[in-house]
Design an enzyme around this catalytic site. Sequence first.
Site, PDB file in Angstrom:
ATOM      1  N   GLU A  37       0.815  -1.214   0.000  1.00  0.00           N
ATOM      2  CA  GLU A  37       0.000   0.000   0.000  1.00  0.00           C
ATOM      3  C   GLU A  37       0.848   1.264   0.000  1.00  0.00           C
ATOM      4  OE1 GLU A  37      -2.974   0.289  -0.690  1.00  0.00           O
ATOM      5  OE2 GLU A  37      -3.528  -1.812  -0.612  1.00  0.00           O
ATOM      6  N   TYR A 120      -6.776   6.663   3.647  1.00  0.00           N
ATOM      7  CA  TYR A 120      -6.912   5.578   2.674  1.00  0.00           C
ATOM      8  C   TYR A 120      -6.153   4.323   3.106  1.00  0.00           C
ATOM      9  CZ  TYR A 120      -5.623   2.399  -0.901  1.00  0.00           C
ATOM     10  OH  TYR A 120      -5.379   1.227  -1.537  1.00  0.00           O
ATOM     11  N   ASP A 138      -9.984   5.363  -2.530  1.00  0.00           N
ATOM     12  CA  ASP A 138      -8.791   5.796  -3.247  1.00  0.00           C
ATOM     13  C   ASP A 138      -9.244   6.489  -4.540  1.00  0.00           C
ATOM     14  OD1 ASP A 138      -9.601   3.691  -4.866  1.00  0.00           O
ATOM     15  OD2 ASP A 138      -7.557   3.398  -5.561  1.00  0.00           O
TER      16      ASP A 138
END
Length: 291
Positions: A37, A120, A138
């Site tokens: 991520e 996020y 996102d």
Amino acid sequence: MSSQMPTEPVLQWYAENARDLPWREASATPWSILVSELMLQQTPVVRVLPVWREWMGRWPTPAALAAEPSGEAVRAWGRLGYPRRALRLHACAVAITERHGGRVPDDHDTLLALPGVGAYTAAAVASFAFRQRHAVLDTNVRRVLARLRTGVEYPPKAATRAETKLAETLLPADAETAATWAVAVMELGALVCTARSPRCADCPVIDQCAWYLDGKPPYDGPPRRGQTYAGTDRQCRGRLLAVLRETSGPVEKPALDVVWSDAVQRERALDGLIADGLVDPLEDGRYALPR
DNA sequence: GATGCGTGGCG
DNA sequence: TCGCCAAGCAT
């Protein structure tokens, strides 16, 4: 009556069309997912893949990365861009090792407190790694929802309260289903409902897309940001740091000077890198990646 | 809330 | 060609 929900067709589409990404495999760990991520923030999947594999082979746990100098993370970051993320990932590894017993926390607010983890990423890790129920917003999801429900081509520049409420409204009640839904909408945005040339013919929810049904009206808002790059401090910083990445040890000042002709800008950029902790000015006048 | 922060590929 | 875009965050 409420309008038709897109959940089922999107889940089915995902089951049939999802990419085989390593951080989605059953063998993925919360740590490997967190690393993915951070790397994927503003960086395309194809460029992340090889670097992620190298990182996972070298640092399979937060403790393994925490045991290294932060400069090693910066060096192994390669050309992913935004190298402060490498520093933040290293700081994550240290925090997780020292404060969380070496385990990636499963609580959203605890994740949010980690360096480099914003709204996020906290939601994404809680959802993808721990199968919790969170609205994961996102750029892909925001674009899909803008088109599907709001009927506009692009979402606003900054996420709004309305978008969050909409995402929460669409979230399936069951946590496991919600987690799959989250990654499925994201994948739909990445593969079909793309920014430039959406492949509406392949869309599983075209029959309920507000934007499509309205004739795909073109974007009508203020001009979308154009970030110039050539000649900027950013480019200069990139050049300077590249020299350090590609050299095994400390470098002399002239080795940095040759990559950028404007001395004023060069010094400003170097100072910025030092202030950010990406470059360590040694007492002997040389420069190195941080310890 | 607006900015700064890398890099490379594509239409 | 070159502007736009790519799983944002911190200040």
